[in-house]
Design an enzyme around this catalytic site. Sequence first.
Site, mmCIF file in Angstrom:
data_model
loop_
_atom_site.group_PDB
_atom_site.id
_atom_site.type_symbol
_atom_site.label_atom_id
_atom_site.label_comp_id
_atom_site.label_asym_id
_atom_site.label_seq_id
_atom_site.Cartn_x
_atom_site.Cartn_y
_atom_site.Cartn_z
ATOM 1 N N SER A 13 -6.086 110.813 7.665
ATOM 2 C CA SER A 13 -6.521 111.192 6.310
ATOM 3 C C SER A 13 -6.888 109.955 5.489
ATOM 4 O O SER A 13 -7.812 109.997 4.668
ATOM 5 C CB SER A 13 -5.454 112.030 5.595
ATOM 6 O OG SER A 13 -4.319 111.267 5.315
ATOM 7 N N MET A 85 -0.196 103.204 15.317
ATOM 8 C CA MET A 85 1.155 103.182 15.877
ATOM 9 C C MET A 85 1.295 102.114 16.966
ATOM 10 O O MET A 85 1.515 102.415 18.132
ATOM 11 C CB MET A 85 1.520 104.566 16.446
ATOM 12 C CG MET A 85 1.408 105.687 15.431
ATOM 13 S SD MET A 85 2.205 105.306 13.871
ATOM 14 C CE MET A 85 3.886 105.680 14.301
ATOM 15 N N HIS A 102 1.828 101.370 3.727
ATOM 16 C CA HIS A 102 3.137 101.891 4.136
ATOM 17 C C HIS A 102 3.695 102.777 3.018
ATOM 18 O O HIS A 102 3.653 102.398 1.846
ATOM 19 C CB HIS A 102 4.083 100.729 4.424
ATOM 20 C CG HIS A 102 5.400 101.192 4.949
ATOM 21 N ND1 HIS A 102 5.554 101.701 6.225
ATOM 22 C CD2 HIS A 102 6.621 101.271 4.364
ATOM 23 C CE1 HIS A 102 6.805 102.076 6.388
ATOM 24 N NE2 HIS A 102 7.474 101.816 5.278
#
Length: 184
Positions: A13, A85, A102
């Site tokens: 997103s 990731m 973050h």
Amino acid sequence: MIKVAIFASNNGSNFEAIVKYFKYSRNKKIKKYNLQFVLITNNKRAYVILRAKKLNIKYYIIENDKLDEFLLLNKFDLCVLAGYMKIINEKTLKHCVFINIHPSLLPHYKGIDAIKRIYKDNATNASGVSIHYVNKYIDGGEVIIQKQVKLDKNISYACYKRKVHLVEHKIYPKVIEKFLMSLC
Ligand code: GRF
């Protein structure tokens, strides 16, 4: 030409928000330089690939151990981590400036599932979003900007998560724009 690589492993997103922001931007200075985005993912099943296809953005599926080689051959002005990731090691960091987003007020709640952990702990002091330079430590580089997200007492988890993402989508493109303006 200004080349920006966005790294994402799953949903994407933020990737979509960034690409759309610049697609509809009226920033003449940046437009003049022909801004080009690409997506880099290490997950061939990631939903972000569908988003890239819809937005007509070139994407590369790169295995983690092939990233260095790829970045040696393909130069970027900025590397934007958005839900990627994989820890970027010191060797890889030498290729480009990397920034990351973050979902906490760093240094609180580093690492994965920060939104869930903050919500569970009702950690109002940590609730927010940070954008930071990437160094070899997880979520450890110098902070560029932080924005608090209010964690109301009776808010549902889904609602809280949505609030965090909305803030992310708003501030990440602006930080990128500021960085790119400094290159023009
Ligand atoms: C975001 O919450 C971001 O802060 C974190 O990973 C999530 C990625 O979400 N690093 P999406 O893939 O952009 O939807």
